[in-house]
Design a protein around this motif. Structure first.
Motif, PDB file in Angstrom:
ATOM      1  N   GLY A   1      35.120  45.060  45.914  1.00 24.06           N
ATOM      2  CA  GLY A   1      35.522  45.048  44.372  1.00 24.06           C
ATOM      3  C   GLY A   1      34.222  45.470  43.661  1.00 24.06           C
ATOM      4  N   LEU A   2      33.154  44.882  43.882  1.00 27.82           N
ATOM      5  CA  LEU A   2      31.879  45.580  43.300  1.00 27.82           C
ATOM      6  C   LEU A   2      31.595  46.865  43.496  1.00 27.82           C
ATOM      7  CD1 LEU A   2      29.765  44.181  41.591  1.00 27.82           C
ATOM      8  CD2 LEU A   2      28.546  43.572  43.422  1.00 27.82           C
ATOM      9  N   SER A   3      32.020  47.560  44.487  1.00 22.08           N
ATOM     10  CA  SER A   3      31.583  48.971  44.908  1.00 22.08           C
ATOM     11  C   SER A   3      32.752  49.798  43.793  1.00 22.08           C
ATOM     12  CB  SER A   3      32.067  49.130  46.137  1.00 22.08           C
ATOM     13  OG  SER A   3      33.299  49.090  46.759  1.00 22.08           O
ATOM     14  N   LYS A   4      33.974  49.185  43.651  1.00 26.65           N
ATOM     15  CA  LYS A   4      34.890  50.027  42.893  1.00 26.65           C
ATOM     16  C   LYS A   4      35.170  49.662  41.428  1.00 26.65           C
ATOM     17  CE  LYS A   4      35.821  51.605  47.049  1.00 26.65           C
ATOM     18  NZ  LYS A   4      35.424  53.169  47.274  1.00 26.65           N
ATOM     19  N   LEU A   5      34.462  48.305  40.935  1.00 27.95           N
ATOM     20  CA  LEU A   5      34.730  47.848  39.568  1.00 27.95           C
ATOM     21  C   LEU A   5      33.231  47.557  39.153  1.00 27.95           C
ATOM     22  CD1 LEU A   5      37.443  45.408  40.472  1.00 27.95           C
ATOM     23  CD2 LEU A   5      37.680  47.480  39.587  1.00 27.95           C
ATOM     24  N   LYS A   6      33.161  47.452  37.800  1.00 26.71           N
ATOM     25  CA  LYS A   6      32.007  47.096  37.167  1.00 26.71           C
ATOM     26  C   LYS A   6      31.753  45.612  37.455  1.00 26.71           C
ATOM     27  CE  LYS A   6      32.968  50.134  33.151  1.00 26.71           C
ATOM     28  NZ  LYS A   6      33.416  50.263  31.799  1.00 26.71           N
ATOM     29  N   PRO A   7      30.312  45.193  37.537  1.00 26.81           N
ATOM     30  CA  PRO A   7      29.921  44.065  37.695  1.00 26.81           C
ATOM     31  C   PRO A   7      30.652  42.994  36.636  1.00 26.81           C
ATOM     32  CG  PRO A   7      28.108  45.271  37.736  1.00 26.81           C
ATOM     33  CD  PRO A   7      29.146  46.183  37.320  1.00 26.81           C
ATOM     34  N   THR A   8      30.661  43.414  35.353  1.00 22.62           N
ATOM     35  CA  THR A   8      31.379  42.369  34.267  1.00 22.62           C
ATOM     36  C   THR A   8      32.903  42.192  34.633  1.00 22.62           C
ATOM     37  OG1 THR A   8      30.092  43.456  32.694  1.00 22.62           O
ATOM     38  CG2 THR A   8      32.014  42.199  32.013  1.00 22.62           C
ATOM     39  N   THR A   9      33.596  43.210  35.342  1.00 27.89           N
ATOM     40  CA  THR A   9      34.915  42.957  35.627  1.00 27.89           C
ATOM     41  C   THR A   9      35.122  42.073  36.961  1.00 27.89           C
ATOM     42  OG1 THR A   9      35.254  45.231  34.984  1.00 27.89           O
ATOM     43  CG2 THR A   9      36.946  44.406  36.422  1.00 27.89           C
ATOM     44  N   VAL A  10      34.205  42.228  37.794  1.00 28.08           N
ATOM     45  CA  VAL A  10      34.082  41.249  39.186  1.00 28.08           C
ATOM     46  C   VAL A  10      33.805  39.940  38.568  1.00 28.08           C
ATOM     47  CG1 VAL A  10      33.177  40.699  41.114  1.00 28.08           C
ATOM     48  CG2 VAL A  10      33.566  43.034  40.513  1.00 28.08           C
ATOM     49  N   GLY A  11      32.877  39.684  37.934  1.00 30.05           N
ATOM     50  CA  GLY A  11      32.443  38.605  37.502  1.00 30.05           C
ATOM     51  C   GLY A  11      33.373  37.786  36.501  1.00 30.05           C
ATOM     52  N   VAL A  12      34.318  38.394  35.721  1.00 29.73           N
ATOM     53  CA  VAL A  12      35.231  37.624  35.006  1.00 29.73           C
ATOM     54  C   VAL A  12      36.099  37.066  35.899  1.00 29.73           C
ATOM     55  CG1 VAL A  12      37.173  39.458  34.465  1.00 29.73           C
ATOM     56  CG2 VAL A  12      36.234  37.795  32.763  1.00 29.73           C
ATOM     57  N   PHE A  13      36.658  37.459  37.073  1.00 31.05           N
ATOM     58  CA  PHE A  13      37.716  36.701  37.926  1.00 31.05           C
ATOM     59  C   PHE A  13      37.119  35.233  38.197  1.00 31.05           C
ATOM     60  CE2 PHE A  13      39.060  41.114  38.579  1.00 31.05           C
ATOM     61  CZ  PHE A  13      40.595  40.712  38.807  1.00 31.05           C
ATOM     62  N   ILE A  14      35.750  34.989  37.733  1.00 29.34           N
ATOM     63  CA  ILE A  14      35.459  33.446  37.755  1.00 29.34           C
ATOM     64  C   ILE A  14      36.683  32.763  37.090  1.00 29.34           C
ATOM     65  CG2 ILE A  14      33.873  31.775  37.089  1.00 29.34           C
ATOM     66  CD1 ILE A  14      33.050  33.157  39.635  1.00 29.34           C
ATOM     67  N   TYR A  15      37.057  33.410  35.945  1.00 29.19           N
ATOM     68  CA  TYR A  15      37.723  32.524  35.111  1.00 29.19           C
ATOM     69  C   TYR A  15      38.982  31.903  35.804  1.00 29.19           C
ATOM     70  CZ  TYR A  15      35.601  34.158  30.660  1.00 29.19           C
ATOM     71  OH  TYR A  15      34.678  34.448  29.752  1.00 29.19           O
ATOM     72  N   LEU A  16      39.562  32.611  36.901  1.00 31.34           N
ATOM     73  CA  LEU A  16      40.688  32.172  37.453  1.00 31.34           C
ATOM     74  C   LEU A  16      40.270  30.820  38.356  1.00 31.34           C
ATOM     75  CD1 LEU A  16      42.288  35.476  38.508  1.00 31.34           C
ATOM     76  CD2 LEU A  16      43.008  34.247  36.754  1.00 31.34           C
ATOM     77  N   GLN A  17      39.179  30.720  38.758  1.00 32.60           N
ATOM     78  CA  GLN A  17      38.896  29.403  39.603  1.00 32.60           C
ATOM     79  C   GLN A  17      39.314  28.079  39.168  1.00 32.60           C
ATOM     80  OE1 GLN A  17      34.884  29.547  41.347  1.00 32.60           O
ATOM     81  NE2 GLN A  17      34.804  31.620  41.829  1.00 32.60           N
ATOM     82  N   PRO A  18      39.261  27.855  37.911  1.00 32.55           N
ATOM     83  CA  PRO A  18      39.524  26.473  37.353  1.00 32.55           C
ATOM     84  C   PRO A  18      40.843  26.445  37.212  1.00 32.55           C
ATOM     85  CG  PRO A  18      38.609  27.844  35.372  1.00 32.55           C
ATOM     86  CD  PRO A  18      38.336  28.579  36.726  1.00 32.55           C
ATOM     87  N   VAL A  19      41.603  27.485  37.042  1.00 32.17           N
ATOM     88  CA  VAL A  19      43.273  27.504  37.216  1.00 32.17           C
ATOM     89  C   VAL A  19      43.794  27.244  38.670  1.00 32.17           C
ATOM     90  CG1 VAL A  19      45.160  29.059  36.653  1.00 32.17           C
ATOM     91  CG2 VAL A  19      43.148  29.244  35.358  1.00 32.17           C
ATOM     92  N   ILE A  20      43.158  27.950  39.540  1.00 31.61           N
ATOM     93  CA  ILE A  20      43.394  27.616  40.976  1.00 31.61           C
ATOM     94  C   ILE A  20      43.053  26.409  41.303  1.00 31.61           C
ATOM     95  CG2 ILE A  20      42.984  28.431  43.326  1.00 31.61           C
ATOM     96  CD1 ILE A  20      42.559  31.213  42.224  1.00 31.61           C
ATOM     97  N   ALA A  21      41.833  26.003  40.879  1.00 34.21           N
ATOM     98  CA  ALA A  21      41.455  24.409  41.297  1.00 34.21           C
ATOM     99  C   ALA A  21      42.281  23.208  40.888  1.00 34.21           C
ATOM    100  CB  ALA A  21      40.049  24.150  40.639  1.00 34.21           C
ATOM    101  N   THR A  22      43.009  23.578  39.458  1.00 34.40           N
ATOM    102  CA  THR A  22      44.041  22.730  38.906  1.00 34.40           C
ATOM    103  C   THR A  22      45.483  22.830  39.704  1.00 34.40           C
ATOM    104  OG1 THR A  22      42.729  22.862  36.742  1.00 34.40           O
ATOM    105  CG2 THR A  22      45.128  22.326  37.115  1.00 34.40           C
ATOM    106  N   MET A  23      45.426  23.940  40.140  1.00 31.97           N
ATOM    107  CA  MET A  23      46.953  24.040  40.565  1.00 31.97           C
ATOM    108  C   MET A  23      46.784  23.172  41.866  1.00 31.97           C
ATOM    109  SD  MET A  23      47.680  28.108  39.662  1.00 31.97           S
ATOM    110  CE  MET A  23      49.301  28.150  40.730  1.00 31.97           C
ATOM    111  N   TYR A  24      45.800  23.541  42.640  1.00 30.14           N
ATOM    112  CA  TYR A  24      45.725  22.829  44.073  1.00 30.14           C
ATOM    113  C   TYR A  24      45.521  21.292  43.651  1.00 30.14           C
ATOM    114  CZ  TYR A  24      43.954  22.271  48.745  1.00 30.14           C
ATOM    115  OH  TYR A  24      43.664  21.748  49.989  1.00 30.14           O
ATOM    116  N   ALA A  25      44.950  20.864  42.755  1.00 32.71           N
ATOM    117  CA  ALA A  25      45.056  19.543  42.533  1.00 32.71           C
ATOM    118  C   ALA A  25      46.690  19.087  42.222  1.00 32.71           C
ATOM    119  CB  ALA A  25      43.995  19.055  41.338  1.00 32.71           C
ATOM    120  N   LEU A  26      47.290  19.732  41.685  1.00 25.75           N
ATOM    121  CA  LEU A  26      48.573  19.513  41.319  1.00 25.75           C
ATOM    122  C   LEU A  26      49.353  19.443  42.573  1.00 25.75           C
ATOM    123  CD1 LEU A  26      49.017  21.487  38.057  1.00 25.75           C
ATOM    124  CD2 LEU A  26      49.238  19.042  38.194  1.00 25.75           C
TER     125      LEU A  26
END
Length: 295
Positions: free
Chosen positions: A239-264
């Motif tokens: 992903g880093l070879s094809k996208l900007k560092p900012t773009t790859v880094g922002v996917f961090i935002y999905l982690q709390p969503v996934i963590a919460t969904m898994y807890a559910l």
């Protein structure tokens, strides 16, 4: 366009694995394996896997001047990143840790601006802060757990250090990935990382009582070594070879969503309006940061 879409898919899968990792790794630590020992196991396993994988790709020589750059990238992307994260995770909760990680895209923006004089579009700044607001709402108002720990603040701070370290790694690795094959880069990245983490994890590794570890915990350890370490780094590198560092880094935002969904899914949490609203804000933030802007 097709290659860009594949890069988004790769980074999304890596993010999904990271989201699950918060709960899975927490089940192992510190009862069965202490944090630094776990990191030593993780980095050792990945180093072996990537050096074996390198036998099946074309041999590539690293420029002497780049070894220093790879070592620095390894310090921030492997050693400091992982040691701080697992130690922090052992002290705080999975959801708290996952939300602290959303500070990483902010750090990517800052480091990109400082190190590579990267201009920041207003749309991307807006996306970063919208996603950050959603993540903050999720942790402050969306958790149904009231468990507190005297060490949780220290744990959250360590996870923040991890997030900043990961953000800097994304910026440092960008040019190296463009220059070398991903396997060539990552085998050296992990070898240097292994050298750096051995002093921290060696004593804790000797304390592990392997005969007392349940079978499901062995599977959890395997998941962290193979998926959270090997698969995620390969996918993020692509992903880093094809996208900007900012773009790859922002996917961090999905982690709390996934963590919460898994807890559910595991029945350890409940859903409410705040969590739904936070999720929508986070996805909106990801959309704004990943959407291409007209120059």
């Amino acid at each position: 366009m097709k290659t860009r879409n594949l890069a988004f898919i790769a980074v999304s899968i890596a993010t999904l694995i990271y989201g699950l990792n918060y709960t899975i790794a927490k089940d192992v630590m510190p009862t069965y394996v202490k944090p630094f020992a776990f990191i030593l196991l993780r980095v050792s396993g990945a180093t072996i896997v990537f050096w074996i994988a390198s036998l099946f790709v074309k041999s590539e020589k690293i420029d002497k001047s780049d070894f220093k750059k790879i070592f620095i990238a390894s310090f921030f992307g492997i050693a400091l990143n992982m040691l701080a994260f697992f130690k922090g995770l052992s002290l705080t909760t999975p959801i708290s840790a996952s939300v602290m990680m959303v500070t990483s895209p902010i750090m990517v923006l800052i480091f990109s601006s400082i190190l590579i004089k990267k201009g920041i579009e207003k749309q991307k700044i807006l996306g970063v802060f919208i996603g950050l607001i959603g993540a903050i709402l999720l942790i402050i108002y969306g958790s149904s757990s009231n468990n507190a720990s005297t060490n949780s603040n220290w744990g959250n701070f360590l996870v923040f250090i991890n997030a900043a370290s990961y953000g800097l790694y994304l910026v440092l690795a960008k040019n190296l990935i463009a220059k070398y094959h991903p396997i060539t880069f990552i085998k050296w990245l992990y070898l240097f990382g292994l050298i750096l983490v051995i002093p921290f994890g060696f004593n804790e590794l000797q304390e592990i009582e392997w005969q007392k570890i349940p079978e499901n915990i062995y599977w959890s350890i395997g998941f962290v070594v193979v998926f959270t370490t090997c698969i995620t780094y390969l996918f993020n590198l692509y992903g880093l070879s094809k996208l900007k560092p900012t773009t790859v880094g922002v996917f961090i935002y999905l982690q709390p969503v996934i963590a919460t969904m898994y807890a559910l899914f595991m029945g350890s949490d409940s859903l409410n309006l705040v969590k739904i609203s936070s999720t929508l804000l986070i996805f909106l933030g990801v959309y704004l940061v990943t959407k291409r802007t007209k120059k």
